[in-house]
Design an enzyme around this catalytic site. Structure first.
Site, PDB file in Angstrom:
ATOM      1  N   GLU A 284       1.010  -1.299   0.065  1.00 35.84           N
ATOM      2  CA  GLU A 284      -0.293  -0.433  -0.065  1.00 35.84           C
ATOM      3  C   GLU A 284       0.833   0.823   0.124  1.00 35.84           C
ATOM      4  O   GLU A 284       0.616   2.105  -0.557  1.00 35.84           O
ATOM      5  CB  GLU A 284      -0.762  -0.326   1.341  1.00 35.84           C
ATOM      6  CG  GLU A 284      -2.270   0.383   1.017  1.00 35.84           C
ATOM      7  CD  GLU A 284      -3.652  -0.080   2.286  1.00 35.84           C
ATOM      8  OE1 GLU A 284      -4.142  -0.320   1.960  1.00 35.84           O
ATOM      9  OE2 GLU A 284      -3.234   0.804   3.488  1.00 35.84           O
ATOM     10  N   HIS A 305       7.119 -27.057  -0.437  1.00 37.41           N
ATOM     11  CA  HIS A 305       6.670 -28.111  -1.234  1.00 37.41           C
ATOM     12  C   HIS A 305       5.288 -27.191  -2.376  1.00 37.41           C
ATOM     13  O   HIS A 305       4.899 -28.653  -2.631  1.00 37.41           O
ATOM     14  CB  HIS A 305       6.427 -29.640   0.166  1.00 37.41           C
ATOM     15  CG  HIS A 305       7.415 -30.496   1.190  1.00 37.41           C
ATOM     16  ND1 HIS A 305       7.883 -31.294   0.433  1.00 37.41           N
ATOM     17  CD2 HIS A 305       8.199 -29.334   1.792  1.00 37.41           C
ATOM     18  CE1 HIS A 305       9.196 -31.731   1.233  1.00 37.41           C
ATOM     19  NE2 HIS A 305       9.685 -30.140   1.803  1.00 37.41           N
ATOM     20  N   LYS A 419     -14.562   0.293  -3.331  1.00 38.51           N
ATOM     21  CA  LYS A 419     -15.660   1.060  -2.563  1.00 38.51           C
ATOM     22  C   LYS A 419     -16.554   1.650  -3.472  1.00 38.51           C
ATOM     23  O   LYS A 419     -17.148   2.003  -3.396  1.00 38.51           O
ATOM     24  CB  LYS A 419     -14.679   2.229  -1.709  1.00 38.51           C
ATOM     25  CG  LYS A 419     -13.753   1.199  -1.132  1.00 38.51           C
ATOM     26  CD  LYS A 419     -13.045   2.229   0.926  1.00 38.51           C
ATOM     27  CE  LYS A 419     -12.089   2.024   1.113  1.00 38.51           C
ATOM     28  NZ  LYS A 419     -12.162   2.837   2.106  1.00 38.51           N
TER      29      LYS A 419
HETATM   30  O1  PA5 Z   1      -3.042   1.322   5.765  1.00 40.10           O
HETATM   31  C1  PA5 Z   1      -4.367   2.365   5.660  1.00 40.10           C
HETATM   32  O2  PA5 Z   1      -4.764   3.116   5.491  1.00 40.10           O
HETATM   33  C2  PA5 Z   1      -5.503   1.356   5.368  1.00 40.10           C
HETATM   34  O3  PA5 Z   1      -4.700  -0.404   5.458  1.00 40.10           O
HETATM   35  C3  PA5 Z   1      -6.379   1.412   6.365  1.00 40.10           C
HETATM   36  O4  PA5 Z   1      -6.275   0.779   7.298  1.00 40.10           O
HETATM   37  C4  PA5 Z   1      -7.644   0.708   6.441  1.00 40.10           C
HETATM   38  O5  PA5 Z   1      -8.317   0.911   5.311  1.00 40.10           O
HETATM   39  C5  PA5 Z   1      -8.782   0.517   7.481  1.00 40.10           C
HETATM   40  O6  PA5 Z   1      -9.646   1.599   7.198  1.00 40.10           O
HETATM   41  P1  PA5 Z   1     -10.098   2.337   8.810  1.00 40.10           P
HETATM   42  O7  PA5 Z   1      -9.682   2.145   9.994  1.00 40.10           O
HETATM   43  O8  PA5 Z   1     -10.127   4.176   8.620  1.00 40.10           O
HETATM   44  O9  PA5 Z   1     -11.685   1.891   8.800  1.00 40.10           O
END
Ligand code: PA5
Length: 443
Positions: A284, A305, A419
């Site tokens: 990310e 394996h 989303k």
């Molecule tokens: O690293 C990030 O920002 C994302 O992976 C969030 O943690 C994830 O989308 C969850 O978001 P939130 O904590 O707002 O529910």
């Protein structure tokens, strides 16, 4: 002793001089992290978190103790950065078969998927159990955890009364914004704040990770002190003195040389979820602008394996980063057997770990010979302190590596696309235009 990085087994693929050639870039990235002068600089709260979190540790431990005293099961509700770090640490430290001890509740997870069967089975499992909920969402608006939280809160209020449920729910969210903050304030739940300047995937050393880890019975002070130690080790902007900068330089050099996939490898199944956390951290943070290493993971020797053939002999676009644990927590000696029907007496008297370490060494040599460069990280032990070191090491290296790659490591614009479509398809108010467009497209 600290976690040790060894990049010498990449030098047959990228030279030492090439890696050292990144020194200016890693120094500049280091300065951006320390001085807050790079892109995404409003998300650097994690850099000093090992020190800044100290005043909150007592309160987190007290809350964990309260939940522990009342709950057989604690459900951690969250997705992505709001649960992966806690799960990684808890699984790394937990006994593989037994509960940590009768004194500590079982930790389970929800809100990390939208599977109806998962949620049904969880709800069934919780019937007649005394359970609590730690609901974690920075934005307070993420669909997966919000959906799971509503279901579980309703069940808890039915199994207990509403007043008792109040004591058994803790919310960790933004200080002012989001539906979870509004709900927690109105219901009077205990809350912790996720600071604006800490992104989800960098939040494991905040209450997001620390409360669940403390609920599971692990020592969050040791975890933080390991992170503080790694922060010291990463203080220098000189490549040769900073292990995180060396790792960032090595992986960028390998990427530039045509290696497109980094496999995080362990020889210790308890590290499986450390890799899941790491994959989010790097995927990310770096996967932007149609570039970056693809972070993947394997558990050895198990996956030797299944994936071993490909790694040894498939397309040569991989390198491995192995997390090796120097000393296991337990001793198991292999017994002698007079009949020796299985032919294993050559191992008699050896520790199982010696066999595992020879598998590790043999695999490294075979993979390097087969064209897979090898980076090795050695953890002296698998405990809270070294997990703290490991977490901060990977976070700091990720910040440096992202800046060296030329991306903003602290945003995640790509996560919004699915989303938007999902909300349009579900006719969420406010998505009327997108809804009409997507339905026309699918017609
Ligand atoms: O690293 C990030 O920002 C994302 O992976 C969030 O943690 C994830 O989308 C969850 O978001 P939130 O904590 O707002 O529910």
């Amino acid at each position: 002793m600290d976690i040790k990085l060894d990049i010498s087994k990449i030098h047959g693929f990228v030279s030492e001089a090439t890696v050292n050639g990144y020194a200016d870039k890693t120094a500049s990235a280091h300065a951006k992290l320390i001085n807050g002068t790079g892109e995404g600089n409003d998300f650097l709260g994690w850099v000093n978190l090992p020190d800044d979190i100290m005043p909150q540790l007592d309160d987190i431990c007290i809350t964990a103790q309260q939940l522990r005293s009342e709950c057989e099961v604690i459900v951690c509700v969250g997705i992505g950065g709001s649960y992966l770090g806690a799960k990684a640490v808890i699984d790394a430290l937990s006994n593989s078969f037994a509960a940590q001890s009768k004194l500590f509740p079982q930790i389970v997870y929800a809100g990390q998927n939208i599977s109806e069967d998962y949620l049904y089975e969880l709800q069934q499992y919780l019937i007649d159990k005394k359970f609590g909920i730690v609901s974690i969402s920075k934005s307070g608006t993420t669909t997966e955890p919000a959906l799971a939280f509503r279901l579980l809160k309703t069940q808890l209020e039915q199994q207990q009364d509403k007043e008792a449920a109040k004591r058994l729910i803790v919310c960790i969210t933004d200080k002012a914004k989001g539906a979870l903050r509004t709900l927690a304030t109105q219901e009077g739940y205990k809350t912790y704040v996720i600071e604006d300047n800490i992104g989800g995937r960098f939040s494991v050393l905040s209450p997001v990770g620390l409360l669940p880890i403390a609920c599971a019975g692990f020592d969050i002070r040791k975890l933080i002190s390991g992170a503080q130690r790694m922060k010291e080790l990463c203080a220098s902007d000189k490549l040769e003195q900073n292990p995180a900068a060396q790792y960032a330089a090595a992986r960028n050099a390998l990427y530039e040389s045509g290696k497109k996939i980094e496999l995080l490898v362990n020889f210790h199944p308890k590290l499986h979820n450390i890799a899941e956390w790491w994959k989010q951290l790097y995927g990310e943070s770096e996967g932007k602008g149609h570039k970056a290493l693809f972070p993947a993971s394997v558990d050895f020797t198990t996956d030797l394996h299944s994936m071993g053939q490909y790694i040894q002999d498939g397309e040569r676009h991989l390198f491995e980063t192995v997390i090796s644990v120097a000393e296991p927590e337990h001793h198991v000696n292999f017994p002698h057997n007079d009949a020796n029907l299985d032919g294993l007496n050559f191992l008699a008297g050896k520790r199982v770990d010696e066999v595992n370490k020879m598998a590790e060494l043999g695999t490294m040599l075979a993979h390097v010979d087969g064209g897979v460069p090898n980076i090795k990280l050695t953890m002296p032990r698998l405990n809270e302190y070294y997990l703290g070191e490991l977490i901060y090491f990977f976070e700091f290296a990720c910040g440096i590596s992202g800046y060296v790659l030329g991306v903003n490591p602290f945003n995640q614009p790509g996560v919004e696309a699915y989303k938007k479509n999902m909300f349009a398809l579900l006719d969420k108010p406010g998505y009327e235009k997108e809804s009409a467009a997507i339905k026309a497209r699918l017609a």
